[in-house]
Write an enzyme that holds these catalytic residues in place. Structure first.
Site, PDB file in Angstrom:
ATOM      1  N   ASN A  30      45.011  40.999   3.983  1.00 41.80           N
ATOM      2  CA  ASN A  30      46.094  40.046   4.239  1.00 41.80           C
ATOM      3  C   ASN A  30      47.440  40.705   3.962  1.00 41.80           C
ATOM      4  OD1 ASN A  30      46.992  39.353   1.378  1.00 41.80           O
ATOM      5  ND2 ASN A  30      44.784  38.968   1.262  1.00 41.80           N
ATOM      6  N   LEU A  31      48.513  40.004   4.238  1.00 43.30           N
ATOM      7  CA  LEU A  31      49.855  40.593   4.220  1.00 43.30           C
ATOM      8  C   LEU A  31      50.586  40.452   2.884  1.00 43.30           C
ATOM      9  CD1 LEU A  31      51.181  39.544   7.759  1.00 43.30           C
ATOM     10  CD2 LEU A  31      50.603  41.845   6.960  1.00 43.30           C
TER      11      LEU A  31
END
Ligand code: C5P
Length: 229
Positions: A30-31
């Site tokens: 994920n970011l």
């Protein structure tokens, strides 16, 4: 000079984003940059706390945080948190944890077979580390803090979802953080609402991630006076 108002407090902060292995070279990630978690660890250290940062795949500068345990997957993050939590007065779960992981991780790289389509990746649910820590209280009297990154065009919806999450997770405090549309992940600033386990507002904060971090610690101090000595 920074007031040493967290002196004597042992805190564990998780930060970053987990990576769930698909095979030896690929992952689901994920970011999350981990910056808000690093800011929380840094602020606590500056204010005199004894801090351990559990960093999931952090590439951002650690801003002088001295004690860092590096983890990759949710399983590793969970193991470290459960090992450290019995000695922590405050546990803060800032890390973005994958909800699901691949059911199987082959020992060698998954190959593309000419003429065949993609093989499906079966997922299984990960344990909710925050909910577990909140339920089990590995140290009596410990304060458990979670974060909720919520997307939504309507800020009212964002707070609503966050309040519902607070009731589900059972943490003492949940920091609700709107993300997406250039907000939150990877940015320098944050705007948050801090709610209790009933979803009731206890504080609001906005500013740099460091300012938000200080507001979270102020709220932790108010929510529960330091327990350890
Ligand atoms: O449900 P959601 O992922 O939005 O919840 C966010 C909060 O829960 C964060 O504090 C995150 O660190 C924690 N979490 C966790 N274990 C999971 C999923 C989320 O500890 N499997």
């Amino acid at each position: 000079v920074v007031a040493q108002d967290l002196a004597g407090l042992r805190v564990v902060v998780s930060a970053g984003g987990t990576r769930e292995p698909i095979d030896p070279v690929r992952f689901i990630g994920n970011l999350s940059s981990g910056r808000q978690g690093i800011a929380l660890a840094c602020a606590a250290q500056d204010r005199g706390a004894d801090v351990t940062l559990v960093g999931a795949n952090l590439t951002e500068p650690l801003d002088g945080v001295a004690d860092v345990v590096r983890v990759g997957s949710t399983a590793e993050l969970r193991e470290s948190m459960r090992l450290l939590a019995p000695d922590a007065d405050v546990v803060v779960m800032t890390a973005a944890v994958a909800d699901f992981r691949p059911a199987r991780t082959p020992a060698s790289k998954i190959k593309k077979v000419p003429g065949q389509g993609p093989a499906p990746i079966e997922l299984v649910e990960n344990p909710d580390i925050l909910a577990e820590l909140a339920r089990e209280r590995l140290r009596p009297g410990q304060v458990v803090v979670g974060f909720a990154a919520e997307t939504g065009d309507d800020t009212g919806d964002v707070w609503h979802h966050g309040r519902a999450k607070a009731r589900r997770k059972g943490a003492d405090l949940l920091v609700i953080n709107p993300v997406g549309h250039g907000k939150g992940f990877g940015t320098d600033t944050n705007e948050v609402l801090i709610v209790d386990a009933h979803g009731e507002t206890v504080a609001q904060a906005q500013g740099t991630k460091r300012e938000v971090a200080d507001a979270v610690w102020d709220t932790v101090l108010k929510a529960s006076p330091p327990i350890s000595s």
